[in-house]
Design a protein around this motif. Sequence first.
Motif, PDB file in Angstrom:
ATOM      1  N   THR A   7       0.855  -1.189   0.000  1.00 23.59           N
ATOM      2  CA  THR A   7       0.000   0.000   0.000  1.00 23.59           C
ATOM      3  C   THR A   7       0.887   1.233   0.000  1.00 23.59           C
ATOM      4  O   THR A   7       1.965   1.236   0.606  1.00 23.59           O
ATOM      5  CB  THR A   7      -0.928   0.030   1.225  1.00 23.59           C
ATOM      6  OG1 THR A   7      -0.148   0.081   2.424  1.00 23.59           O
ATOM      7  CG2 THR A   7      -1.833  -1.194   1.245  1.00 23.59           C
ATOM      8  N   THR A   8       0.426   2.282  -0.678  1.00 22.51           N
ATOM      9  CA  THR A   8       1.219   3.507  -0.760  1.00 22.51           C
ATOM     10  C   THR A   8       0.355   4.735  -0.505  1.00 22.51           C
ATOM     11  O   THR A   8      -0.849   4.743  -0.767  1.00 22.51           O
ATOM     12  CB  THR A   8       1.881   3.662  -2.144  1.00 22.51           C
ATOM     13  OG1 THR A   8       0.866   3.642  -3.167  1.00 22.51           O
ATOM     14  CG2 THR A   8       2.881   2.543  -2.384  1.00 22.51           C
ATOM     15  N   TYR A   9       1.009   5.759   0.015  1.00 24.78           N
ATOM     16  CA  TYR A   9       0.387   7.068   0.165  1.00 24.78           C
ATOM     17  C   TYR A   9       1.501   8.098   0.296  1.00 24.78           C
ATOM     18  O   TYR A   9       2.230   8.102   1.292  1.00 24.78           O
ATOM     19  CB  TYR A   9      -0.535   7.131   1.390  1.00 24.78           C
ATOM     20  CG  TYR A   9      -1.149   8.505   1.581  1.00 24.78           C
ATOM     21  CD1 TYR A   9      -2.175   8.935   0.737  1.00 24.78           C
ATOM     22  CD2 TYR A   9      -0.692   9.364   2.575  1.00 24.78           C
ATOM     23  CE1 TYR A   9      -2.735  10.195   0.885  1.00 24.78           C
ATOM     24  CE2 TYR A   9      -1.238  10.628   2.734  1.00 24.78           C
ATOM     25  CZ  TYR A   9      -2.255  11.037   1.877  1.00 24.78           C
ATOM     26  OH  TYR A   9      -2.814  12.293   2.014  1.00 24.78           O
ATOM     27  N   LYS A  13       9.484   9.574  -1.699  1.00 20.73           N
ATOM     28  CA  LYS A  13      10.843   9.728  -1.189  1.00 20.73           C
ATOM     29  C   LYS A  13      11.591   8.400  -1.086  1.00 20.73           C
ATOM     30  O   LYS A  13      12.802   8.337  -1.322  1.00 20.73           O
ATOM     31  CB  LYS A  13      10.807  10.418   0.171  1.00 20.73           C
ATOM     32  CG  LYS A  13      12.187  10.807   0.693  1.00 20.73           C
ATOM     33  CD  LYS A  13      12.072  11.646   1.946  1.00 20.73           C
ATOM     34  CE  LYS A  13      13.453  12.052   2.461  1.00 20.73           C
ATOM     35  NZ  LYS A  13      13.373  12.875   3.697  1.00 20.73           N
ATOM     36  N   TYR A  14      10.870   7.321  -0.738  1.00 18.06           N
ATOM     37  CA  TYR A  14      11.541   6.052  -0.462  1.00 18.06           C
ATOM     38  C   TYR A  14      11.075   4.890  -1.346  1.00 18.06           C
ATOM     39  O   TYR A  14      11.629   3.806  -1.275  1.00 18.06           O
ATOM     40  CB  TYR A  14      11.302   5.652   0.999  1.00 18.06           C
ATOM     41  CG  TYR A  14      11.709   6.696   2.007  1.00 18.06           C
ATOM     42  CD1 TYR A  14      13.043   6.980   2.229  1.00 18.06           C
ATOM     43  CD2 TYR A  14      10.747   7.392   2.740  1.00 18.06           C
ATOM     44  CE1 TYR A  14      13.430   7.939   3.164  1.00 18.06           C
ATOM     45  CE2 TYR A  14      11.122   8.352   3.674  1.00 18.06           C
ATOM     46  CZ  TYR A  14      12.453   8.618   3.880  1.00 18.06           C
ATOM     47  OH  TYR A  14      12.833   9.565   4.799  1.00 18.06           O
ATOM     48  N   GLN A  84       5.734   0.961   2.099  1.00 19.30           N
ATOM     49  CA  GLN A  84       6.287   1.700   0.955  1.00 19.30           C
ATOM     50  C   GLN A  84       7.693   2.220   1.191  1.00 19.30           C
ATOM     51  O   GLN A  84       8.331   2.712   0.255  1.00 19.30           O
ATOM     52  CB  GLN A  84       5.376   2.882   0.633  1.00 19.30           C
ATOM     53  CG  GLN A  84       5.336   3.944   1.736  1.00 19.30           C
ATOM     54  CD  GLN A  84       4.379   5.065   1.436  1.00 19.30           C
ATOM     55  OE1 GLN A  84       3.647   5.054   0.457  1.00 19.30           O
ATOM     56  NE2 GLN A  84       4.368   6.073   2.306  1.00 19.30           N
ATOM     57  N   ASP A  85       8.204   2.120   2.411  1.00 22.40           N
ATOM     58  CA  ASP A  85       9.441   2.839   2.726  1.00 22.40           C
ATOM     59  C   ASP A  85      10.513   1.992   3.391  1.00 22.40           C
ATOM     60  O   ASP A  85      11.502   2.524   3.892  1.00 22.40           O
ATOM     61  CB  ASP A  85       9.136   4.055   3.612  1.00 22.40           C
ATOM     62  CG  ASP A  85       8.181   3.720   4.749  1.00 22.40           C
ATOM     63  OD1 ASP A  85       8.001   2.521   5.038  1.00 22.40           O
ATOM     64  OD2 ASP A  85       7.625   4.662   5.349  1.00 22.40           O
ATOM     65  N   ASP A  86      10.342   0.662   3.400  1.00 24.38           N
ATOM     66  CA  ASP A  86      11.362  -0.212   3.982  1.00 24.38           C
ATOM     67  C   ASP A  86      12.324  -0.686   2.899  1.00 24.38           C
ATOM     68  O   ASP A  86      12.210  -0.311   1.734  1.00 24.38           O
ATOM     69  CB  ASP A  86      10.700  -1.408   4.673  1.00 24.38           C
ATOM     70  CG  ASP A  86       9.740  -0.977   5.777  1.00 24.38           C
ATOM     71  OD1 ASP A  86       9.964   0.093   6.366  1.00 24.38           O
ATOM     72  OD2 ASP A  86       8.767  -1.718   6.043  1.00 24.38           O
TER      73      ASP A  86
END
Length: 318
Positions: A7-9, A13-14, A84-86
């Motif tokens: 999932t993204t929001y 940036k990452y 989304q950012d790992d």
Amino acid sequence: MISVAMTTYNGEKYIRKQIESILNQSMKVDEIIVCDDGSTDKTVEILKEYPVTVYQNEKNLGYRLNFKKAMSLCTHEYTFLCDQDDIWEPDKVKTMIEIMQENPNIHVLASSFEYIDSKDNLILMKQKKNFSNNNLYPRFVKSEALVSVGFDEYLPMNYFQGCSLVLDKWIKDLVLKNFDDRLPHDWRISMIASSYQGMFFFNKALFKYRLHDNNSIGVEYLTQSTSEHIQKANSANIRMQNSANALIVLEDIEKVNPAFYASREKEFKNLKQFLVQHNKNLENKNFFGLLKQNTSPFYKLIKTKKARIMDLIFALKK
């Protein structure tokens, strides 16, 4: 054979590092399903550069329902949940799938992780005695050991983030059929699997979990000051949280796994009575009622010794 539900929001940036860490796995995944919850930055534009399937929500669903949607769109036997950012370690998929295939009784498998900051620097954690998984799991587990996680452990709280999980199709379908967003999706997945003796933890760091200001679900106590922690702990709602959660867990499992519930029905009914009375004692600051409850084994199921003492101190403060 392998799906990834992401999932993204507003993750521009990452998102590249996360996607590329999945695409560069030593065991390749078959599909990456991304459900975007209304990003206003370049997240979707970036995603379209990669071999992923992107679904854009017409309205914001929130992280729980968005993960439900992403899981429902996955088509393969195993589904990894993904933030989304790992950043995934190169052998994350291979390691976890091999464990699942070698142990068909496992329906959900969690791994450990390492913390990183916004610049990919490791955030080192001092390990507490009798804890593991960066002090999130109150049980000592040897490095690279595989252990079963019991249902009773999930009564008061969750220990493993969704981004640490892989689940088989059977448990995924069962969760989706009985979806309830009163608890976080990852908690319900693990809790339901544990009632079928199918929830396991592998104590090896297989991904890097990023901490930054915009985490949708952060690890709050890492950035919380001592005064903030004490202030929150002295509120009735916080002190009742574990028991309120346990009541939801019991209500959920009675519907999802009635055979398991029936096997312990008398015990669970008594536990419910204890939890309801516990909340009343906290709400009314009933010191002697809480003191009496300390003789019950149910209290140890939902709170540590330190938390039980804090309940008594809370009741004395008028």
